[in-house]
Enzyme design. Structure first.
Site, short mmCIF file in Angstrom:
data_model
loop_
_atom_site.label_atom_id
_atom_site.label_comp_id
_atom_site.label_asym_id
_atom_site.label_seq_id
_atom_site.Cartn_x
_atom_site.Cartn_y
_atom_site.Cartn_z
N PHE A 143 5.50 49.98 -66.48
CA PHE A 143 5.35 50.49 -65.12
C PHE A 143 4.92 51.95 -65.18
O PHE A 143 5.25 52.66 -66.13
CB PHE A 143 6.69 50.41 -64.37
CG PHE A 143 7.15 49.01 -64.08
CD1 PHE A 143 6.92 48.42 -62.85
CD2 PHE A 143 7.80 48.26 -65.06
CE1 PHE A 143 7.33 47.12 -62.58
CE2 PHE A 143 8.21 46.96 -64.81
CZ PHE A 143 7.99 46.38 -63.56
N THR A 192 7.38 44.59 -69.26
CA THR A 192 6.31 45.09 -68.40
C THR A 192 6.32 46.61 -68.43
O THR A 192 7.38 47.24 -68.50
CB THR A 192 6.47 44.56 -66.97
OG1 THR A 192 6.33 43.14 -67.01
CG2 THR A 192 5.41 45.12 -66.03
#
Ligand code: PEP
Ligand code: MN
Length: 582
Positions: A178, A176
């Protein structure tokens, strides 16, 4: 450092933030909105937001939040973090997997484990929770053996749960992205100064008209600024219109990015610069950094083309060919690429006869709009295929600045045609492409104007210019143009740039091509560019001046290139020694 994170302790947001700030004090927040509030209210120094997952794509709530929360300029993005995401399914100790009826987690995490869940718990109810670590906490509190949570492995230990299965994400590369942000007034202190790579994120709203998005993106492309991501989100108050989120390589203060942003500001209905931040390179697929030379605005005391800057003469290299080097370069090919078979046949024939490089127009500047205009991108593809087959590098004309990126993608050298010699935006764009430029002289251009056109390319940061004399318009109508050999000799006196001669367009008659070629080399040309066609009388353009394969082989022999074929022409060698000695 207090960092606001989405979720409770043990969440992926916290783990990601720790990669950047190992000693952080986490400020847990229920959702991404609360992360923003915590930073605004100074309960946290910075915040960390999940923006995109490699398996399921955008975290749309964060995208919408960026628009709502960053529009007033009080918040700025300052960091990017990529974090590997591995999921564990956990339940109270002793609860068997076969007894699980409900699975709790953040919807994003449930989405990342779809394959495993369908296989092992096809009948379980999937329940959305605020965050992964929080769902582990709930499972621990409820002590129900039919309940499980999906979270990071440490959440199991933190809440006294037992892992039922680990690494259950759909793909082991799951990660992911961020974004870290802070208040604009403290942002500079947060950013990493002097980082090797930066990215800039922005939001643009464009008018709902044809070409507006393309124009916006072109502002980057035309300046060699790499686009890293493009995302659209619906504009809620105006159905079927969209906001565009753009990530580009480079900081907003980099000259090229700054120039593009200035252009977009004028063009777009609205531009929000979310911030520039150090690019997280580990695990990402950033291209090699492109060296982008700055353009010159100050006038140099001595023009950049002036021979005094390099009395030895400049060599321009194209895939190992040396323009201005010891040997003359022989470029051959059709006026226009007419078909795949035709360019391949010509490429093979001229390569065998001794050509060094292949020419052929895919975008044709024609006097009449009803004449053949070239095959466009398909033509470029065929040229690239011919290079693949023969090893000959490719030079082809680019007609407009918009087409520079696509032509530069396929070609080894960009030809600026005679009609475009003073098309200054094209000269700039060609320079910025970083590809060597073959600059033809306009048929009505003076020597000085020609050199100043070359100066444009050099001033924009690209030193690789080869001039090309291709005949000028005089009172003489017996031939198409008049080959200005004075200019060829004068180029060598006045500039350090190599100069090539195009006898085909100068003469307009194939019978003159060989004698003019020999004269050009004698006058000091670094090589020749000639038109060759498999069947000149059937050519779609410039047939009268095109050589057939046999005549080209004769030319190659006469200029000494036939050495490759084992039969050197004595005349050619004599001429060459004159050319090289001069
Ligand atoms: C060409 O090379 O086919 C051509 C169009 O040349 P010029 O620009 O010199 O006319
Ligand atoms: Mn032509």
């Amino acid at each position: 450092m207090r960092i606001a994170i989405q979720g409770s302790h043990g969440s992926f947001s916290e783990a990601a933030a720790r990669r950047r700030w190992p000693d952080l004090v986490a400020v847990p927040c229920r959702d991404v909105k609360d992360v923003v509030t915590a930073v605004r209210e100074e309960r946290a120094d910075a915040g960390c937001l999940p923006i995109e997952n490699s398996l399921i794509g955008s975290v749309t709530t964060t995208y919408d939040l960026l628009h709502e929360a960053f529009g007033d300029g009080t918040l700025q993005l300052t960091h990017e973090i990529l974090h590997p995401v591995h999921h564990t399914i956990m339940a109270i100790p002793g609860a068997p997997l076969s007894g699980i009826r409900r699975v709790l987690s953040h919807p994003v995490a449930l989405g990342q484990c779809r394959i495993w869940l369908a296989k092992h718990l096809p009948d379980a109810e999937l329940v959305s929770a605020w965050d992964t670590a929080g769902s582990a906490e709930m499972v621990a509190q409820q002590k129900d053996p039919a309940l499980a949570a999906i979270a990071a492995r440490p959440a199991a230990d933190a809440h006294g749960l037992a892992p039922l299965a680990e690494r259950i994400e759909d793909d082991p590369t799951n990660q992911t992205r961020f974004l870290g942000f802070t208040r604009a007034d403290t942002a500079d202190a947060f950013r990493t100064p002097g980082a090797p790579r930066y990215k800039t994120s922005l939001i643009v709203l464009v008018d709902h008209k044809p070409g507006m998005l393309a124009l916006t993106l072109q502002a980057f492309g035309a300046r060699g600024v790499n686009l890293m991501a493009l995302q659209s989100r619906p504009e809620r108050s105006a159905p079927w219109t969209y906001r565009f989120y753009v990530d580009v390589e480079g900081a907003a203060t980099d000259p090229r990015v700054a120039e593009a942003l200035e252009e977009i500001e004028a063009l777009a209905a609205k531009l929000i610069i979310l911030g520039s931040y150090e690019a997280w390179t580990e695990g990402s697929r950033l291209s090699a950094p492109v060296p982008v030379p700055a353009h010159r605005v100050d006038k140099p005391a001595i023009p950049l083309v002036d021979r005094r800057r390099n009395p030895e003469g400049t060599e321009v290299h194209v895939r190992g060919l040396r323009f201005g080097g010891p040997d003359p370069i022989l470029i051959a090919g059709p006026c226009s690429v007419e078909s795949e078979a035709m360019i391949m046949e010509t490429a093979v024939a001229v390569a065998q006869a001794g050509a060094d490089m292949l020419r052929g127009g895919a975008y044709k500047p024609r006097t009449s709009p009803y004449d053949f205009q070239g095959l466009g991108v398909k033509g470029l593809r065929y040229l690239a295929d011919a290079r693949e087959r023969t090893g000959l590098p490719v030079v082809t004309e680019v007609l407009s600045w918009e087409e520079v990126p696509v032509v530069a993608h396929f070609a080894d050298m960009l030809q600026i045609g005679a009609r475009n010699m003073q098309n200054f935006s094209l000269l700039r764009a060609a320079s910025r492409s970083g590809k060597p430029v073959l600059l033809k002289r306009g048929p009505g251009a003076t020597f000085e104007e020609w050199l100043m056109a070359a100066e444009y390319v050099l001033a924009e940061g690209n030193p690789n210019v080869v001039l090309c004399e291709r005949g000028i318009r005089t009172f003489e109508r017996a031939t198409r143009h008049t080959l200005d050999l004075n200019a060829v000799a004068l180029v060598r006196e006045r500039t350090h740039l190599p100069v090539l001669v195009d006898p085909s367009h100068a003469a307009g008659l194939r019978s003159l091509v060989i004698p003019l070629s020999l004269a050009a080399l004698a006058a000091g040309a670094c090589g020749l560019i000639v038109e060759v066609h498999p069947d000149p009388d059937q050519a779609l353009s410039d047939g009268a001046q095109s050589l057939d394969f046999e005549m080209f082989a004769e030319l190659a022999r006469k200029v000494g290139r036939a050495g490759r074929m084992g039969e050197a022409g004595e005349t050619g060698r004599a001429v060459l020694s004159v050319a090289n000695g001069g």
